[in-house]
Write a protein that holds these residues in place. Structure first.
Motif: not given
Length: 175
Positions: A27-31, A42-52
């Motif tokens: 689900k997550e990586l597919g998205f 920008q949406n991809a960066e926002n999706f990854l932001k919690p990993l920072e």
């Protein structure tokens, strides 16, 4: 088959038409894959932001891959290529995310009239670049997301291609 022949645009169009992905990443990586292949930076960066906070250097590498692809696509726009000051501003945003050698290569792109004049990018397209960006991100994100499917062989892909073509045909018949 389409992926193995590097017909990435056709593969993405077929996936979009059928609603069926050639590769299953969960689900997550597919998205995330969908965001990257569509160029929703920008949406991809926002999706990854919690990993920072937890990923640190890996997060920086993933963000660099996204922004590098975005920069290359800005350079590749023939009719509405941004002015040099705007490109330099984007480039400055990449400097802190990469090595000095990577930054010099990106600066070199500013001297080219066409991105494909660079030997390593002779066959580059936005679609191939996006796909390669996701694959590079996937190798970095692997430890964070655990099990990631391995590349299927061409013999494995043929039944999947036939399934995709069948679903595409059925979708067209229903319309």
């Amino acid at each position: 088959y389409l992926k193995s022949k590097r017909y990435i645009s056709a593969m993405c169009a077929l996936e979009e038409e059928t609603g069926w992905q050639v590769e299953d990443f969960g689900k997550e990586l597919g998205f995330l894959r969908k965001l990257v292949l569509k160029g929703s930076w920008q949406n991809a960066e926002n999706f990854l932001k919690p990993l920072e906070a937890s990923a640190g250097e890996d997060y920086t590498k993933v963000v660099f891959a996204l922004r590098k692809q975005q920069f290359l696509e800005l350079l590749a726009r023939a009719e509405d290529r941004p002015e040099l000051p705007e490109l330099v501003q984007v480039l400055k945003g990449l400097e802190s995310l990469c090595s000095q050698a990577e930054f010099k290569e990106l600066c070199f792109f500013l001297t080219l009239s066409n991105i494909r004049d660079h030997a390593d990018y002779r066959h580059w397209t936005a679609a191939k670049g996006r796909y390669d960006t996701f694959r590079a991100m996937l190798s970095i994100l692997h430890p964070l997301y655990g099990s990631i499917p391995t590349e299927s062989t061409e013999s494995d892909a043929k039944p999947r291609l036939l399934l995709l073509l069948e679903r595409s045909l059925l979708s067209q018949v229903d319309q």
